[in-house]
Scaffold this motif. Structure first.
Motif, PDB file in Angstrom:
ATOM      1  N   GLU A 131       1.345 -14.196  -2.696  1.00  0.00           N
ATOM      2  CA  GLU A 131       1.555 -12.820  -2.259  1.00  0.00           C
ATOM      3  C   GLU A 131       1.507 -11.902  -3.482  1.00  0.00           C
ATOM      4  N   PRO A 132       0.494 -11.032  -3.553  1.00  0.00           N
ATOM      5  CA  PRO A 132      -0.482 -10.725  -2.500  1.00  0.00           C
ATOM      6  C   PRO A 132      -1.702 -11.653  -2.531  1.00  0.00           C
ATOM      7  N   THR A 133      -2.436 -11.659  -1.412  1.00  0.00           N
ATOM      8  CA  THR A 133      -3.705 -12.361  -1.277  1.00  0.00           C
ATOM      9  C   THR A 133      -4.734 -11.410  -0.672  1.00  0.00           C
ATOM     10  N   MET A 134      -5.939 -11.406  -1.239  1.00  0.00           N
ATOM     11  CA  MET A 134      -7.038 -10.665  -0.629  1.00  0.00           C
ATOM     12  C   MET A 134      -7.759 -11.624   0.307  1.00  0.00           C
ATOM     13  N   ALA A 135      -8.080 -11.156   1.505  1.00  0.00           N
ATOM     14  CA  ALA A 135      -8.752 -12.004   2.486  1.00  0.00           C
ATOM     15  C   ALA A 135     -10.052 -11.358   2.937  1.00  0.00           C
ATOM     16  N   LEU A 136     -11.112 -12.143   2.927  1.00  0.00           N
ATOM     17  CA  LEU A 136     -12.393 -11.740   3.481  1.00  0.00           C
ATOM     18  C   LEU A 136     -12.583 -12.532   4.765  1.00  0.00           C
ATOM     19  N   LEU A 147      -5.753  -6.970   2.653  1.00  0.00           N
ATOM     20  CA  LEU A 147      -4.799  -7.268   1.592  1.00  0.00           C
ATOM     21  C   LEU A 147      -3.471  -7.635   2.242  1.00  0.00           C
ATOM     22  N   SER A 148      -3.021  -8.858   2.011  1.00  0.00           N
ATOM     23  CA  SER A 148      -1.777  -9.334   2.612  1.00  0.00           C
ATOM     24  C   SER A 148      -0.712  -9.539   1.542  1.00  0.00           C
ATOM     25  N   THR A 149       0.388  -8.811   1.669  1.00  0.00           N
ATOM     26  CA  THR A 149       1.532  -9.038   0.788  1.00  0.00           C
ATOM     27  C   THR A 149       2.617  -9.848   1.486  1.00  0.00           C
ATOM     28  N   ASP A 150       2.554  -9.901   2.823  1.00  0.00           N
ATOM     29  CA  ASP A 150       3.457 -10.715   3.637  1.00  0.00           C
ATOM     30  C   ASP A 150       2.721 -10.971   4.945  1.00  0.00           C
ATOM     31  N   ILE A 151       2.240 -12.178   5.150  1.00  0.00           N
ATOM     32  CA  ILE A 151       1.376 -12.472   6.289  1.00  0.00           C
ATOM     33  C   ILE A 151       2.072 -12.235   7.617  1.00  0.00           C
ATOM     34  N   ALA A 153       4.257  -9.653   8.128  1.00  0.00           N
ATOM     35  CA  ALA A 153       4.711  -8.265   8.299  1.00  0.00           C
ATOM     36  C   ALA A 153       3.854  -7.216   7.624  1.00  0.00           C
ATOM     37  N   ASP A 154       3.059  -7.579   6.631  1.00  0.00           N
ATOM     38  CA  ASP A 154       2.338  -6.558   5.880  1.00  0.00           C
ATOM     39  C   ASP A 154       0.917  -7.007   5.572  1.00  0.00           C
ATOM     40  N   VAL A 155      -0.024  -6.596   6.410  1.00  0.00           N
ATOM     41  CA  VAL A 155      -1.444  -6.854   6.193  1.00  0.00           C
ATOM     42  C   VAL A 155      -2.152  -5.505   6.234  1.00  0.00           C
ATOM     43  N   ARG A 156      -2.812  -5.156   5.138  1.00  0.00           N
ATOM     44  CA  ARG A 156      -3.413  -3.827   5.019  1.00  0.00           C
ATOM     45  C   ARG A 156      -4.933  -3.917   5.022  1.00  0.00           C
ATOM     46  N   PRO A 157      -5.601  -3.177   5.907  1.00  0.00           N
ATOM     47  CA  PRO A 157      -7.070  -3.189   5.909  1.00  0.00           C
ATOM     48  C   PRO A 157      -7.643  -2.433   4.723  1.00  0.00           C
ATOM     49  N   MET A 158      -8.551  -3.071   4.012  1.00  0.00           N
ATOM     50  CA  MET A 158      -9.238  -2.443   2.887  1.00  0.00           C
ATOM     51  C   MET A 158     -10.613  -1.943   3.323  1.00  0.00           C
ATOM     52  N   GLY A 159     -11.284  -2.717   4.136  1.00  0.00           N
ATOM     53  CA  GLY A 159     -12.611  -2.353   4.604  1.00  0.00           C
ATOM     54  C   GLY A 159     -12.997  -3.182   5.800  1.00  0.00           C
ATOM     55  N   SER A 160     -13.992  -2.705   6.555  1.00  0.00           N
ATOM     56  CA  SER A 160     -14.448  -3.437   7.734  1.00  0.00           C
ATOM     57  C   SER A 160     -15.878  -3.036   8.045  1.00  0.00           C
ATOM     58  N   THR A 161     -16.475  -3.709   9.005  1.00  0.00           N
ATOM     59  CA  THR A 161     -17.835  -3.377   9.383  1.00  0.00           C
ATOM     60  C   THR A 161     -17.859  -2.081  10.198  1.00  0.00           C
ATOM     61  N   ILE A 162     -18.890  -1.266   9.976  1.00  0.00           N
ATOM     62  CA  ILE A 162     -19.021  -0.030  10.739  1.00  0.00           C
ATOM     63  C   ILE A 162     -19.983  -0.216  11.908  1.00  0.00           C
ATOM     64  N   GLY A 267      -6.047  -5.695  -8.517  1.00  0.00           N
ATOM     65  CA  GLY A 267      -5.326  -6.584  -9.416  1.00  0.00           C
ATOM     66  C   GLY A 267      -4.837  -7.854  -8.738  1.00  0.00           C
ATOM     67  N   VAL A 268      -5.609  -8.347  -7.768  1.00  0.00           N
ATOM     68  CA  VAL A 268      -5.248  -9.559  -7.032  1.00  0.00           C
ATOM     69  C   VAL A 268      -6.094 -10.726  -7.545  1.00  0.00           C
ATOM     70  N   ASP A 269      -5.443 -11.834  -7.882  1.00  0.00           N
ATOM     71  CA  ASP A 269      -6.183 -12.942  -8.491  1.00  0.00           C
ATOM     72  C   ASP A 269      -6.448 -14.099  -7.528  1.00  0.00           C
ATOM     73  N   HIS A 270      -6.254 -13.864  -6.217  1.00  0.00           N
ATOM     74  CA  HIS A 270      -6.566 -14.876  -5.206  1.00  0.00           C
ATOM     75  C   HIS A 270      -7.416 -14.250  -4.108  1.00  0.00           C
ATOM     76  N   LEU A 271      -8.499 -14.917  -3.756  1.00  0.00           N
ATOM     77  CA  LEU A 271      -9.331 -14.485  -2.639  1.00  0.00           C
ATOM     78  C   LEU A 271      -9.401 -15.619  -1.621  1.00  0.00           C
ATOM     79  N   MET A 272      -9.063 -15.293  -0.379  1.00  0.00           N
ATOM     80  CA  MET A 272      -9.157 -16.259   0.709  1.00  0.00           C
ATOM     81  C   MET A 272     -10.294 -15.823   1.624  1.00  0.00           C
ATOM     82  N   ILE A 273     -11.151 -16.751   2.024  1.00  0.00           N
ATOM     83  CA  ILE A 273     -12.240 -16.444   2.950  1.00  0.00           C
ATOM     84  C   ILE A 273     -12.024 -17.240   4.232  1.00  0.00           C
TER      85      ILE A 273
END
Length: 365
Positions: A131-136, A147-151, A153-162, A267-273
């Motif tokens: 925590e945090p983890t960036m997810a694609l 971007l998830s800081t708490d799976i 309770a706190d998942v924030r959208p960074m981007g999505s398909t238009i 500044g997140v050093d983990h990426l989950m796909i």
């Protein structure tokens, strides 16, 4: 291990009837009944067909999961179910089944988010999420950077398909190439024998004025389709393998480029796909290459856990129990557009005292 929550998860957001059972971060059962063959002749998922298939498969799939896990339903600590997003009718089947089992067993009910579940399933493969983890997340219905800081309770959208999601584009190009449905696996297979640099297909939303983290695959899909049509109109053979490889490269290039940039910017050093397209071999390889170059640790579950499954729902449900998150009320409803900012749907009252005592003994007792 016995102190870790034992949770059953039900997933019916699309065409897979998935039932998983986990204890903490340990996967005990992952039973799936797929209706993909029933949709193949239509070239895509038919919601009513999917809903009816879920109805037929639900009870047998739950029984199979319990047998595979070697546990009794009465020993469960909770029932988790995908409440959204997804196909409304399909979701309703899963939510109704989860309510029935939870009520009959006297167990707490957790309505959880499909996208958050795709992130949480990685805990079954690689342990607790940083925590945090960036997810694609990339699938037939979603292409999202989260971007998830708490799976829980706190998942924030960074981007999505238009427009089209990545998996949807794979399906459409496979159809144009007459390769069948679903398109992801067959495109991946043909691409391995093709040249990814053979055709310069466009990279959507990568210009200096374009949204940094959003995706667009509609233009790419159209460009590929027109290229194929032009070849056929000229009486020339279509180099299927080169088209597949070049199209696939355009998709994974954009996905990985934006995901790595998001990690660097935040500044997140983990990426989950995760998601169905995460099973794509080229996406995994290019993501690994770019993450290593950027000093980012890549986490990708094994392919079976990337596609829709009950294990991912159970994983998030177990996390809800472990963190003492509020359970859902009996009026929990399916929400086809449930936002990812709601990892779960808590109820207004968080007690199950109103469950009839007799119901706790009348099922699997």
């Amino acid at each position: 291990m016995a102190d870790e929550p034992l949770v059953l998860g039900i997933e019916t957001s699309c065409d897979e009837t998935g039932v998983g059972i986990v204890r903490g971060h340990t996967l005990l059962a992952d039973a799936i009944a797929s209706s993909v063959d029933e949709h193949a002749r239509f070239g895509g998922v038919v919601p009513e067909v999917a809903s009816r298939a879920h109805l037929e498969a639900m009870v047998p799939t739950i029984d199979r999961a319990l047998k595979e896990a070697g546990v009794s339903a009465k020993d469960l600590d909770g029932i988790a179910v995908t409440a959204g997003p997804g196909l409304a009718g399909a979701l309703l089947v899963g939510v109704s089944a989860a309510k029935a089992y939870a009520y009959a067993l006297g167990k707490p009910l957790y309505g959880v988010n499909h996208l958050a579940s795709h992130i949480c399933v990685d805990q079954l493969e690689h342990g607790a999420l940083p925590e945090p983890t960036m997810a694609l997340l990339v699938s037939g219905g979603h292409s999202s950077l989260l971007l998830s800081t708490d799976i829980t309770a706190d998942v924030r959208p960074m981007g999505s398909t238009i427009d089209d999601a990545a998996g949807e584009a794979f399906d459409k190009i496979a159809r144009v190439l007459n390769l069948g449905f679903p398109g992801g696996p067959v495109i991946d297979r043909y691409a391995k024998e093709g040249d990814p640099q053979a055709i310069a297909f466009p990279r959507g939303l990568t210009g200096p004025r374009d949204p940094i983290y959003d995706f667009s695959f509609s233009g790419l899909k159209t460009a590929v389709a027109r290229w194929i049509e032009a070849k056929r109109a000229a009486g020339e053979d279509v180099p299927v393998r080169d088209v597949a490889a070049s199209f696939q490269e355009a998709v994974v290039d954009v996905l990985t480029r934006k995901a790595v940039r998001a990690c660097k910017d935040e500044g997140v050093d983990h990426l989950m796909i995760g998601g169905g397209v995460a099973a794509n071999s080229r996406l995994r390889a290019l993501a690994q290459e770019r993450c290593e170059a950027a000093g980012i640790r890549l986490r990708v579950p094994r392919p079976k856990l990337c596609t829709d499954n009950g294990a991912m729902v159970a994983a998030l449900g177990a996390e809800m129990v472990a963190r003492n998150r509020a359970d859902s009320d009996w009026d929990l409803s399916a929400d086809s557009s449930l936002p990812v900012t709601d990892p779960h749907v808590p109820g207004a009252s968080h007690t199950h005292d109103h469950v009839h005592e007799v119901s706790k003994e009348n099922l699997y007792s």
